[in-house]
Design a protein around this motif. Structure first.
Motif, PDB file in Angstrom:
ATOM      1  N   ALA A 294       0.797  -1.234   0.000  1.00 54.03           N
ATOM      2  CA  ALA A 294       0.000   0.000   0.000  1.00 54.03           C
ATOM      3  C   ALA A 294       0.822   1.273   0.000  1.00 54.03           C
ATOM      4  O   ALA A 294       1.903   1.346   0.581  1.00 54.03           O
ATOM      5  N   THR A 295       0.241   2.271  -0.644  1.00 55.02           N
ATOM      6  CA  THR A 295       0.662   3.657  -0.442  1.00 55.02           C
ATOM      7  C   THR A 295       0.031   4.118   0.868  1.00 55.02           C
ATOM      8  O   THR A 295      -1.050   3.649   1.255  1.00 55.02           O
ATOM      9  N   GLU A 296       0.711   5.029   1.571  1.00 60.76           N
ATOM     10  CA  GLU A 296       0.222   5.520   2.858  1.00 60.76           C
ATOM     11  C   GLU A 296       0.109   7.043   2.807  1.00 60.76           C
ATOM     12  O   GLU A 296       1.021   7.716   2.324  1.00 60.76           O
ATOM     13  N   ALA A 297      -1.007   7.555   3.322  1.00 58.84           N
ATOM     14  CA  ALA A 297      -1.140   9.005   3.506  1.00 58.84           C
ATOM     15  C   ALA A 297      -1.228   9.250   5.006  1.00 58.84           C
ATOM     16  O   ALA A 297      -1.965   8.562   5.715  1.00 58.84           O
ATOM     17  N   VAL A 298      -0.442  10.201   5.500  1.00 58.59           N
ATOM     18  CA  VAL A 298      -0.420  10.474   6.933  1.00 58.59           C
ATOM     19  C   VAL A 298      -0.984  11.880   7.178  1.00 58.59           C
ATOM     20  O   VAL A 298      -0.645  12.826   6.470  1.00 58.59           O
ATOM     21  N   PHE A 299      -1.878  11.977   8.163  1.00 58.41           N
ATOM     22  CA  PHE A 299      -2.530  13.240   8.527  1.00 58.41           C
ATOM     23  C   PHE A 299      -2.193  13.533   9.993  1.00 58.41           C
ATOM     24  O   PHE A 299      -2.449  12.705  10.872  1.00 58.41           O
ATOM     25  N   VAL A 300      -1.609  14.685  10.262  1.00 58.70           N
ATOM     26  CA  VAL A 300      -1.142  14.988  11.615  1.00 58.70           C
ATOM     27  C   VAL A 300      -2.300  15.477  12.496  1.00 58.70           C
ATOM     28  O   VAL A 300      -2.953  16.470  12.183  1.00 58.70           O
ATOM     29  N   LEU A 301      -2.536  14.744  13.573  1.00 58.27           N
ATOM     30  CA  LEU A 301      -3.570  15.134  14.543  1.00 58.27           C
ATOM     31  C   LEU A 301      -3.029  16.165  15.517  1.00 58.27           C
ATOM     32  O   LEU A 301      -3.714  17.117  15.889  1.00 58.27           O
ATOM     33  N   GLU A 302      -1.765  15.936  15.945  1.00 60.06           N
ATOM     34  CA  GLU A 302      -1.182  16.765  17.004  1.00 60.06           C
ATOM     35  C   GLU A 302       0.331  16.748  16.878  1.00 60.06           C
ATOM     36  O   GLU A 302       0.916  15.719  16.554  1.00 60.06           O
ATOM     37  N   GLY A 303       0.955  17.877  17.114  1.00 59.90           N
ATOM     38  CA  GLY A 303       2.409  17.922  17.149  1.00 59.90           C
ATOM     39  C   GLY A 303       3.030  18.206  15.793  1.00 59.90           C
ATOM     40  O   GLY A 303       2.372  18.729  14.873  1.00 59.90           O
ATOM     41  N   GLU A 304       4.283  17.834  15.691  1.00 62.42           N
ATOM     42  CA  GLU A 304       5.073  18.139  14.489  1.00 62.42           C
ATOM     43  C   GLU A 304       6.042  16.990  14.273  1.00 62.42           C
ATOM     44  O   GLU A 304       6.620  16.472  15.236  1.00 62.42           O
ATOM     45  N   LEU A 305       6.223  16.572  13.010  1.00 64.92           N
ATOM     46  CA  LEU A 305       7.061  15.415  12.715  1.00 64.92           C
ATOM     47  C   LEU A 305       7.963  15.694  11.522  1.00 64.92           C
ATOM     48  O   LEU A 305       7.554  16.385  10.576  1.00 64.92           O
ATOM     49  N   ASP A 306       9.172  15.136  11.565  1.00 58.62           N
ATOM     50  CA  ASP A 306      10.038  15.142  10.396  1.00 58.62           C
ATOM     51  C   ASP A 306       9.844  13.787   9.724  1.00 58.62           C
ATOM     52  O   ASP A 306      10.116  12.744  10.332  1.00 58.62           O
ATOM     53  N   VAL A 307       9.368  13.816   8.482  1.00 59.38           N
ATOM     54  CA  VAL A 307       9.023  12.572   7.792  1.00 59.38           C
ATOM     55  C   VAL A 307       9.772  12.496   6.474  1.00 59.38           C
ATOM     56  O   VAL A 307      10.193  13.521   5.924  1.00 59.38           O
ATOM     57  N   GLY A 308       9.938  11.286   5.963  1.00 63.10           N
ATOM     58  CA  GLY A 308      10.602  11.163   4.685  1.00 63.10           C
ATOM     59  C   GLY A 308      10.484   9.768   4.109  1.00 63.10           C
ATOM     60  O   GLY A 308      10.183   8.816   4.823  1.00 63.10           O
ATOM     61  N   PHE A 309      10.679   9.682   2.784  1.00 60.90           N
ATOM     62  CA  PHE A 309      10.784   8.372   2.124  1.00 60.90           C
ATOM     63  C   PHE A 309      11.952   8.415   1.153  1.00 60.90           C
ATOM     64  O   PHE A 309      12.398   9.497   0.736  1.00 60.90           O
ATOM     65  N   ILE A 310      12.458   7.232   0.808  1.00 57.22           N
ATOM     66  CA  ILE A 310      13.615   7.113  -0.070  1.00 57.22           C
ATOM     67  C   ILE A 310      13.213   6.310  -1.303  1.00 57.22           C
ATOM     68  O   ILE A 310      12.623   5.238  -1.174  1.00 57.22           O
ATOM     69  N   THR A 311      13.521   6.844  -2.481  1.00 55.03           N
ATOM     70  CA  THR A 311      13.155   6.149  -3.720  1.00 55.03           C
ATOM     71  C   THR A 311      14.170   5.069  -4.049  1.00 55.03           C
ATOM     72  O   THR A 311      15.234   4.976  -3.428  1.00 55.03           O
ATOM     73  N   THR A 312      13.866   4.279  -5.075  1.00 56.42           N
ATOM     74  CA  THR A 312      14.807   3.241  -5.514  1.00 56.42           C
ATOM     75  C   THR A 312      16.040   3.869  -6.159  1.00 56.42           C
ATOM     76  O   THR A 312      17.059   3.199  -6.324  1.00 56.42           O
ATOM     77  N   ALA A 313      15.973   5.170  -6.506  1.00 57.00           N
ATOM     78  CA  ALA A 313      17.151   5.885  -6.995  1.00 57.00           C
ATOM     79  C   ALA A 313      17.956   6.456  -5.831  1.00 57.00           C
ATOM     80  O   ALA A 313      18.923   7.190  -6.027  1.00 57.00           O
ATOM     81  N   ASN A 314      17.522   6.117  -4.591  1.00 61.08           N
ATOM     82  CA  ASN A 314      18.208   6.520  -3.365  1.00 61.08           C
ATOM     83  C   ASN A 314      18.123   8.025  -3.096  1.00 61.08           C
ATOM     84  O   ASN A 314      19.048   8.612  -2.535  1.00 61.08           O
ATOM     85  N   ILE A 315      17.018   8.617  -3.493  1.00 63.21           N
ATOM     86  CA  ILE A 315      16.774  10.030  -3.195  1.00 63.21           C
ATOM     87  C   ILE A 315      15.830  10.109  -2.001  1.00 63.21           C
ATOM     88  O   ILE A 315      14.784   9.442  -1.987  1.00 63.21           O
TER      89      ILE A 315
END
Ligand SMILES: *[C@@H]1O[C@H](CO)[C@@H](O)[C@H](O)[C@H]1NC(C)=O
Ligand SMILES: *[C@@H]1O[C@H](CO)[C@@H](O)[C@H](O)[C@H]1NC(C)=O
Ligand SMILES: *[C@@H]1O[C@H](CO)[C@@H](O)[C@H](O)[C@H]1NC(C)=O
Length: 208
Positions: free
Chosen positions: A103-124
């Motif tokens: 699955a693809t995931e969508a995240v919705f922030v209820l409270e606070g602050e987050l540093d988020v990230g994903f890495i592609t197969t090209a390593n970006i």
């Protein structure tokens, strides 16, 4: 023409479509199918879950907890191709790097602050700081994480285009598998000494 058809099909990447209105999962059925067998005795409670209302306990080694609202908790989701979850983060908590194979995931922030990230197969690495009310997307199958870099709690709701997205947490998968992944595989892969592999493995003892 063939290219157009292939391109059309290649955009279909969620769970298979349902062939009936409902197919509430019989989680105890011995019948093995792609998903779960349907049960006959259906009630409204098969489509209900109250478990995302409250924060989960984050007093573990990473300082985060995922509460799943997938087909295993909501049998009515069987064959419908969606699910939800809630993640709570202690101050400075981490949801460690992991993938969802289905699955693809969508995240919705209820409270606070987050540093988020994903890495592609090209390593970006694509990363961003998101706060209350904001949304970020982790594409299907890519390694991703969320880190609370503040001294207060945070929480999010997540949505998946699968009834059961599946999770492989990278560190646990490699260092906590049973039977174990051979030390010499991990030593060479991570370019570290076997003693270091053994040390890391001791922190991810398999739950068996
Ligand atoms: C159907 O489910 C209800 C609620 O769980 C239960 O009370 C009832 O006995 C079940 N009936 C059958 C035939 O299994
Ligand atoms: C986490 O906190 C709960 C409630 O205070 C407690 O019961 C549990 O033992 C704690 N778990 C750990 C791993 O410390
Ligand atoms: C986080 O907040 C607590 C309570 O206010 C405080 O005791 C602690 O020193 C803070 N930690 C950091 C790293 O700022």
């Amino acid at each position: 023409m063939v290219a157009v058809i292939l391109a059309t099909f290649s955009t279909v990447s969620a769970d298979p479509d349902s062939l009936q209105d409902i197919c509430v999962a019989d989680l105890a059925s011995p019948v093995k199918v792609n998903g779960f067998a349907c049960k006959t005795n259906v009630t409204a409670d098969d489509f209900f879950f109250a478990g995302l209302a409250n924060a989960g306990a984050t007093n573990n080694t990473v300082g985060s907890i995922v509460t799943a609202a997938n087909v295993q908790r909501i049998p009515g989701l069987n064959t419908l191709g969606i699910s939800l979850g809630r993640i709570d983060y202690a101050p400075f908590g981490l949801n460690p790097p992991h993938v969802h194979p289905r699955a693809t995931e969508a995240v919705f922030v209820l409270e606070g602050e987050l540093d988020v990230g994903f890495i592609t197969t090209a390593n970006i690495l694509y990363s961003k700081t998101i706060k209350k009310g904001e949304v970020f997307v982790f594409p299907k199958g890519l390694v991703h994480f969320q880190k609370n870099n503040r001294n207060s709690t945070a929480s999010v709701i997540v949505a998946f285009n699968s009834q059961l997205a599946g999770t492989q947490s990278i560190a646990t998968t490699l260092f906590g598998a049973a039977p174990p992944v051979p030390d010499n595989v991990l030593s060479k892969a991570f370019q570290i000494d076997v003693e270091d592999v053994v040390k890391i493995k001791s922190k991810f003892a398999p739950k068996i």
